[in-house]
Design an enzyme around this catalytic site. Structure first.
Site: not given
Ligand code: HSE
Length: 409
Positions: A43, A99, A130, A181, A184, A199, A297
């Protein structure tokens, strides 16, 4: 040291921000100075302070010998996998928050990093801000870890929290999470549990030492959770959470699953709300360790990426001993072998008769009720047994099952 960023989205722009705004703190604490010298994005950003260093051509980064560390925050497997492989082969350290890339290609990329004596680090890929990956791989290295579980998706936890505390619908809460935000671009990765599944695969790979591929891992999201289920959970002294779990079994196989669960209010996971994540790791020496913080975030995730950038700088000459091995056979166990209790919401024609029958078939059944419960609706919690057996028994009860949710112990 010079840093390039692949993907100037939510996390990538957060990384540039943290490196700039906290440059003095970072230098004082670590002795390293970092400069973002290139950013890759398809972009245009005509108003960005970084507009002169933004490129659409990956080769500008791959062939720039002055770039020491590459941050990959594009998401997805391709082209990220190709780009990361090239950077590692060219002797650049790589830090990623991706991830999907780590869950699918982690073992391969770790091997490429090993071969080229560079670091491939991914703290931000699990639990957002974290610290999880580093504590598990270093601070808990003196333990055999057999269990890891947690709330690993901020978006779904935010949505469920809104449903539980404010009685907001799933759709409205999702929209709100996207505006903030957290979600995804395609929210299905979040709401269908896929993000949490990736994860837990990363954590299981790290904790158990062998790559656990997401292929075949049982994964159920929160789309079917309703305010009626939330009300029944409350009567059971629980809240509904999207729980990701992995366990190393005695036969060497790994149980892994993601699903909504009733979590008893006495369990600390029940108090993890909004966009926060928490991860329980069970070590044979240390016992349970709980790690908690913001799981999504821009700035929180960037904080984890920057921690890895600093680690790369600390280990720029000699690669860190870190990671896991590829799996040589299928290590995933059949999730239906796992023992569990189930919450069941069903419709019946004759309530008294259905309840009598359920009691006689299951033995001990906990019936639940809620305000405005329809006359033909029954909700109950079964005793604990293997899930396969439980579902078989359930199919003989004659009730029409609307939904089931596992009870997390
Ligand atoms: N979309 C993911 C969540 C972002 O809501 O946890 C962080 O990995």
């Amino acid at each position: 040291m010079n840093v390039a960023i692949l993907g100037y989205g939510v996390v990538g722009s957060g990384v540039a921000k943290v490196l700039k705004e906290n440059s003095k703190t970072i230098e004082e604490k670590t002795g390293h100075e970092f400069k973002v010298t290139r950013i890759l994005d398809i972009r245009d950003f005509p108003l960005s302070e970084y507009r002169t260093i933004i490129t659409k051509n990956f080769e500008d980064i791959a062939n720039d010998k002055d770039i020491d560390i590459v941050v990959e925050t594009m998401g997805g497997v391709e082209p990220a996998f190709g780009f990361v492989t090239t950077c590692l082969e060219k002797g650049k350290h790589v830090v990623t928050s991706n991830k999907e890339l780590v869950a699918v290609k982690g073992a391969q990329l770790l091997a490429t990093a090993r071969k080229n004596n560079v670091n491939f680090l991914f703290e931000a890929s699990v639990g957002g801000g974290i610290p999880v990956i580093r504590p598990v791989s270093r601070c808990l290295a003196g333990n055999n870890i057999t269990k890891v579980s947690g709330i690993l998706n901020g978006t779904t936890n935010y949505i469920l929290t809104k449903m539980i505390t404010e009685g907001v619908s799933f759709e409205a809460a999702l929209k709100n999470a996207q505006e903030l935000g957290y979600a995804e671009k395609d929210p299905s990765a979040d709401v269908d549990g896929i993000d949490a599944m990736r994860k837990i695969c990363i954590l299981a790979s790290l904790c158990f030492g062998t790559h656990l591929s997401p292929d075949g891992v049982y994964c159920e999201g929160i789309r079917r959770v309703t305010l009626a289920d939330v009300a029944y959970a409350e009567k059971f002294g629980s809240v509904i959470k999207l729980v990701a779990r992995a366990e190393k079994l005695a036969d060497g196989k790994v149980f892994a699953a993601v699903s909504p669960c009733f979590v008893k209010k006495a369990n600390m996971l029940s108090g993890v709300n909004d966009v926060y994540n928490a991860c329980f790791v069970d070590g044979d020496m240390v016992g349970d360790v709980l790690m908690y913080g913001k799981g999504a975030g821009s700035e929180a995730t960037a904080s984890a990426v920057v921690g890895d950038i600093i680690d790369c700088a600390d280990n720029s000459k000699e690669r860190k001993f870190f990671g896991w091995e590829p799996a040589c056979e299928d290590i995933l166990s059949d999730y239906t072998d796992k023992e569990t209790a189930l919450y069941v919401r069903c419709t019946v024609t004759d309530k008294a008769e259905a309840c009598r029958r359920l009691k006689s078939i299951f033995g001990k059944v906990v019936f639940l009720w809620r305000k405005d419960q329809p006359e033909n609706e029954v909700a109950f919690v079964t005793p604990v047994m293997k899930e396969r057996q439980l579902r078989k028994v359930l199919s003989t009860t004659g009730v029409s099952v609307v939904t089931t949710i596992r009870i997390f112990e």
